[in-house]
Design a protein around this motif. Structure first.
Motif, PDB file in Angstrom:
ATOM      1  N   GLN A   1       0.855  -1.388   0.026  1.00 59.03           N
ATOM      2  CA  GLN A   1      -0.056  -0.191   0.032  1.00 59.03           C
ATOM      3  C   GLN A   1       0.888   1.183  -0.118  1.00 59.03           C
ATOM      4  N   VAL A   2       0.599   2.438  -0.647  1.00 60.90           N
ATOM      5  CA  VAL A   2       1.179   3.697  -0.852  1.00 60.90           C
ATOM      6  C   VAL A   2       1.308   4.082   1.021  1.00 60.90           C
ATOM      7  N   GLY A   3       2.600   4.432   1.173  1.00 57.98           N
ATOM      8  CA  GLY A   3       2.714   4.835   2.468  1.00 57.98           C
ATOM      9  C   GLY A   3       3.333   3.779   3.399  1.00 57.98           C
ATOM     10  N   GLU A   4       3.328   2.640   2.897  1.00 52.83           N
ATOM     11  CA  GLU A   4       4.004   1.583   3.786  1.00 52.83           C
ATOM     12  C   GLU A   4       5.453   1.556   3.401  1.00 52.83           C
ATOM     13  N   ALA A   5       6.258   1.319   4.666  1.00 58.64           N
ATOM     14  CA  ALA A   5       7.816   1.413   4.587  1.00 58.64           C
ATOM     15  C   ALA A   5       8.255   0.171   5.160  1.00 58.64           C
ATOM     16  N   LYS A   6       9.672  -0.132   4.777  1.00 55.18           N
ATOM     17  CA  LYS A   6      10.411  -0.976   5.579  1.00 55.18           C
ATOM     18  C   LYS A   6      11.806  -0.756   5.679  1.00 55.18           C
ATOM     19  N   ASN A   7      12.626  -1.116   6.577  1.00 55.07           N
ATOM     20  CA  ASN A   7      14.018  -0.815   6.688  1.00 55.07           C
ATOM     21  C   ASN A   7      14.688  -2.098   6.872  1.00 55.07           C
ATOM     22  N   THR A   8      15.686  -2.552   6.060  1.00 53.40           N
ATOM     23  CA  THR A   8      16.422  -3.642   6.128  1.00 53.40           C
ATOM     24  C   THR A   8      17.765  -3.340   6.483  1.00 53.40           C
ATOM     25  N   TYR A   9      18.131  -4.330   7.569  1.00 52.49           N
ATOM     26  CA  TYR A   9      19.500  -4.134   8.403  1.00 52.49           C
ATOM     27  C   TYR A   9      20.459  -5.179   7.823  1.00 52.49           C
ATOM     28  N   GLY A  10      21.294  -4.760   6.891  1.00 55.16           N
ATOM     29  CA  GLY A  10      22.217  -5.843   6.476  1.00 55.16           C
ATOM     30  C   GLY A  10      23.843  -5.162   6.872  1.00 55.16           C
ATOM     31  N   THR A  11      24.460  -5.514   5.420  1.00 55.33           N
ATOM     32  CA  THR A  11      25.735  -4.739   5.425  1.00 55.33           C
ATOM     33  C   THR A  11      25.527  -3.230   5.471  1.00 55.33           C
ATOM     34  N   GLY A  12      24.606  -2.869   4.539  1.00 55.41           N
ATOM     35  CA  GLY A  12      23.928  -1.540   4.788  1.00 55.41           C
ATOM     36  C   GLY A  12      22.920  -1.509   5.312  1.00 55.41           C
ATOM     37  N   CYS A  13      21.915  -0.494   5.307  1.00 59.05           N
ATOM     38  CA  CYS A  13      20.750  -0.227   5.673  1.00 59.05           C
ATOM     39  C   CYS A  13      19.954   0.508   4.598  1.00 59.05           C
ATOM     40  N   PHE A  14      18.698  -0.031   4.316  1.00 56.31           N
ATOM     41  CA  PHE A  14      18.066   0.516   3.161  1.00 56.31           C
ATOM     42  C   PHE A  14      16.485   0.511   3.615  1.00 56.31           C
ATOM     43  N   MET A  15      16.005   1.958   3.704  1.00 58.74           N
ATOM     44  CA  MET A  15      14.508   1.945   3.856  1.00 58.74           C
ATOM     45  C   MET A  15      13.655   2.464   2.474  1.00 58.74           C
ATOM     46  N   LEU A  16      12.640   1.718   2.487  1.00 54.25           N
ATOM     47  CA  LEU A  16      12.163   1.917   1.041  1.00 54.25           C
ATOM     48  C   LEU A  16      10.410   2.278   1.599  1.00 54.25           C
ATOM     49  N   LEU A  17      10.056   3.366   0.794  1.00 53.16           N
ATOM     50  CA  LEU A  17       8.679   3.508   1.134  1.00 53.16           C
ATOM     51  C   LEU A  17       7.998   3.510  -0.185  1.00 53.16           C
ATOM     52  N   ASN A  18       6.661   2.996  -0.197  1.00 51.45           N
ATOM     53  CA  ASN A  18       6.088   2.376  -1.299  1.00 51.45           C
ATOM     54  C   ASN A  18       5.180   4.054  -1.556  1.00 51.45           C
ATOM     55  N   THR A  19       5.587   4.416  -2.892  1.00 49.96           N
ATOM     56  CA  THR A  19       4.797   5.688  -3.383  1.00 49.96           C
ATOM     57  C   THR A  19       3.868   5.116  -4.544  1.00 49.96           C
ATOM     58  N   GLY A  20       3.500   4.113  -4.651  1.00 47.30           N
ATOM     59  CA  GLY A  20       2.279   3.470  -5.763  1.00 47.30           C
ATOM     60  C   GLY A  20       3.139   3.822  -7.129  1.00 47.30           C
ATOM     61  N   GLN A  21       1.895   4.330  -8.038  1.00 46.34           N
ATOM     62  CA  GLN A  21       2.443   4.663  -9.411  1.00 46.34           C
ATOM     63  C   GLN A  21       2.727   5.863  -9.575  1.00 46.34           C
ATOM     64  N   GLN A  22       3.169   6.681  -8.421  1.00 45.12           N
ATOM     65  CA  GLN A  22       3.651   8.248  -8.410  1.00 45.12           C
ATOM     66  C   GLN A  22       5.084   7.970  -8.199  1.00 45.12           C
ATOM     67  N   LYS A  23       6.012   8.732  -9.207  1.00 43.50           N
ATOM     68  CA  LYS A  23       7.367   8.998  -8.897  1.00 43.50           C
ATOM     69  C   LYS A  23       7.309  10.263  -8.060  1.00 43.50           C
ATOM     70  N   VAL A  24       7.940   9.807  -6.889  1.00 44.89           N
ATOM     71  CA  VAL A  24       8.250  11.240  -5.885  1.00 44.89           C
ATOM     72  C   VAL A  24       9.769  11.437  -5.977  1.00 44.89           C
ATOM     73  N   PHE A  25       9.997  12.748  -6.501  1.00 46.11           N
ATOM     74  CA  PHE A  25      11.501  13.307  -6.684  1.00 46.11           C
ATOM     75  C   PHE A  25      12.020  13.830  -5.398  1.00 46.11           C
ATOM     76  N   SER A  26      12.916  13.088  -4.890  1.00 43.15           N
ATOM     77  CA  SER A  26      13.334  13.923  -3.581  1.00 43.15           C
ATOM     78  C   SER A  26      14.062  15.300  -3.481  1.00 43.15           C
ATOM     79  N   GLN A  27      13.627  15.955  -2.589  1.00 43.86           N
ATOM     80  CA  GLN A  27      14.442  17.354  -2.474  1.00 43.86           C
ATOM     81  C   GLN A  27      15.336  17.323  -1.025  1.00 43.86           C
TER      82      GLN A  27
END
Length: 493
Positions: free
Chosen positions: A252-278
């Motif tokens: 679902q849009v707005g759901e996020a996870k964080n994976t703790y491995g060698t590095g750390c990676f947080m992803l947030l589902n933005t659906g079919q919209q491409k959100v360009f970060s500021q």
């Protein structure tokens, strides 16, 4: 009759083969580490042939240990360390050079020159990414400029490029040269709109298109395996962080996870919209299931988290195993004023500073190894806080909880501290190795083993929740010190 779905999870330090049942439970498992090669400071390599050998070994071992045959497996999904690259001879399968790993910073000069000529964000509107040593394209350029004869071999179709997924699929299928949209979106070469290689960037980088694989959906029937898995369909391919997003069922849009491995990676589902970060985040493909519309994500990438614990073990010898860091950190009640900023490969999100290098600050004669161990764990939590703050600003969503996965989530001290510094509950699922599970889910959807995303969401089961109990004034005071420590790593090289 086929009863199971399997996944090859090829990571930065090891390769796993995992077999899952209909409920998403692990019924077969094998794992094997591979060598980390450091030819000189800032360079990180793997032996691609060792990785292929490890892959064959873990498949064989997992099948034997679980007493499951290849005939009982419906399909296999692939997931992989994403930006790591290999270039190999299409006739012999022999690599022209070692795999250059995503942590490698040898392309610093190439990136600096590109940024000077065009601006660090010149490709961001097309690819969603800044120019950085993190991504694949500068590495390809480096190989083409430094390996004798490779440029000509690439131009005549003899040399093939791929991220690790492509290399494994080529070997598994006997020559299928493909990647998926999630891995392609990490190369700095794929157009996020067309989901194809961008000709203008290829020209600027001097990369022949004929060496690149075909880009496919993340979940689709690609072909059938040969060898140990003979006849089993290869039906999914996702970069490891996108696979973890699927494994955590963040559909679902707005759901996020964080994976703790060698590095750390947080992803947030933005659906079919491409959100360009500021605010220093990446715009990336989350997944594409067959012919369904592409789903995008915002990502905060942190280079060094679990790798810092390994460094404490292997380089300093303060612990004998990674698991011992929690006990050592628990010998003290706080960090004693010590902050450890692990900018070993520069700083990734939200800073993107290639000139940064690691620093331990705030030490006094009072400082002991327990404080260092605690600062190591806290570094992961503070870096995650910075990414979450950026995500809140960019996506205008107020995250109410964070789903976590990966090897470090079994460190209870870290998870409690993570909840404390974020000010939201941290939630661990029963299957914390969600990267392999996500690849299995995608393969299962492609083959009808699972019917829908809703069925996958029903498989998700809670294991443990940590709730914040740190005073707001204390949290923000410590965060200010962390931010100050980060500034001490800038402009080092």
């Amino acid at each position: 009759m086929t009863k199971y779905i399997a996944a090859i999870d090829q990571g930065t330090t090891s390769t796993r083969f995992m077999i899952f049942d209909k409920q998403g439970k692990v019924v077969g498992y094998a794992q094997k580490e591979h060598q980390q090669i450091y030819p000189q400071p800032g360079w990180v390599e793997h032996d691609p042939q060792e990785i292929w050998s490890c892959t064959q070994t873990v498949i064989k071992d997992a099948l034997e240990r679980s007493n499951i045959t290849a005939a009982e497996i419906t399909a296999v999904g692939i997931t992989n360390q994403r930006e790591t690259i290999v270039v190999w001879d299409k006739n012999t399968g022999k690599p022209y050079y070692n795999a250059i790993v995503w942590q490698d910073t040898r392309t610093d000069n190439i990136c600096n020159q590109l940024a000077a000529d065009f601006g660090i964000n010149c490709f961001r509107a097309i690819t969603g990414l800044p120019i950085s040593t993190y991504f694949s394209a500068p590495r390809i350029k480096w190989l083409l400029e430094n390996i004798p004869g490779l440029k000509a071999a690439a131009e005549n179709g003899q040399a093939l490029f791929g991220t690790i997924d492509t290399f494994l699929i080529w070997h598994l299928t006997g020559g299928l040269h493909i990647t998926d949209v999630t891995n392609a979106s990490r190369t700095l070469l794929m157009n996020l709109n067309s989901l194809d290689w961008e000709p203008e960037i290829l020209q600027i980088m001097g990369i022949p298109r004929q060496m690149l694989p075909e880009i496919r959906p993340s979940s689709a029937m690609y072909g059938k395996a040969t060898g140990i898995l003979a006849g089993v369909p290869i039906a999914a391919d996702l970069g490891d962080q996108q696979a973890a997003l699927m494994g955590q069922t963040c559909f679902q849009v707005g759901e996020a996870k964080n994976t703790y491995g060698t590095g750390c990676f947080m992803l947030l589902n933005t659906g079919q919209q491409k959100v360009f970060s500021q605010h220093g985040l990446l715009t990336t493909v989350a997944y594409k299931l067959g012919d369904a519309p592409t789903v995008y994500a915002l990502e905060g990438s942190i280079a060094i988290t679990g790798a810092l614990v390994q460094w404490l073990r292997d380089n300093l010898g303060l612990i004998q195993t990674s698991a011992e860091v929690e006990a050592l950190a628990s010998t003290v009640t706080d960090n004693g004023g010590v902050y450890f900023v692990p900018a070993f490969s520069g700083l990734f999100a939200p800073y993107w500073r290639n000139d940064a290098r690691g620093a331990i600050v705030g030490m006094t004669r009072y400082t002991n190894k327990g404080h260092i161990a605690r600062a190591v764990l806290e570094a992961t939590a503070w870096q995650t806080r910075e990414v979450l703050d950026a995500m809140r600003e960019d996506a205008q969503v107020n995250l109410t909880a964070l789903k976590v996965d990966g090897g470090m989530v079994y460190n209870n001290l870290l998870m409690q501290f993570q909840s404390d510094v974020l000010g939201v509950p941290v939630i661990r699922p029963q299957v914390a190795e969600t990267t392999a599970l996500g690849a299995a889910y995608a393969a299962g959807l492609a083959t009808g083993f699972w019917s829908s995303l809703e069925e996958l969401s029903d498989n998700w089961l809670l294991d443990q929740t940590w709730k914040p109990n740190m005073d707001t004034v204390e949290r923000e005071g410590c965060y200010r010190l962390w931010k100050k420590a980060v500034t001490k790593t800038f402009d080092w090289v």
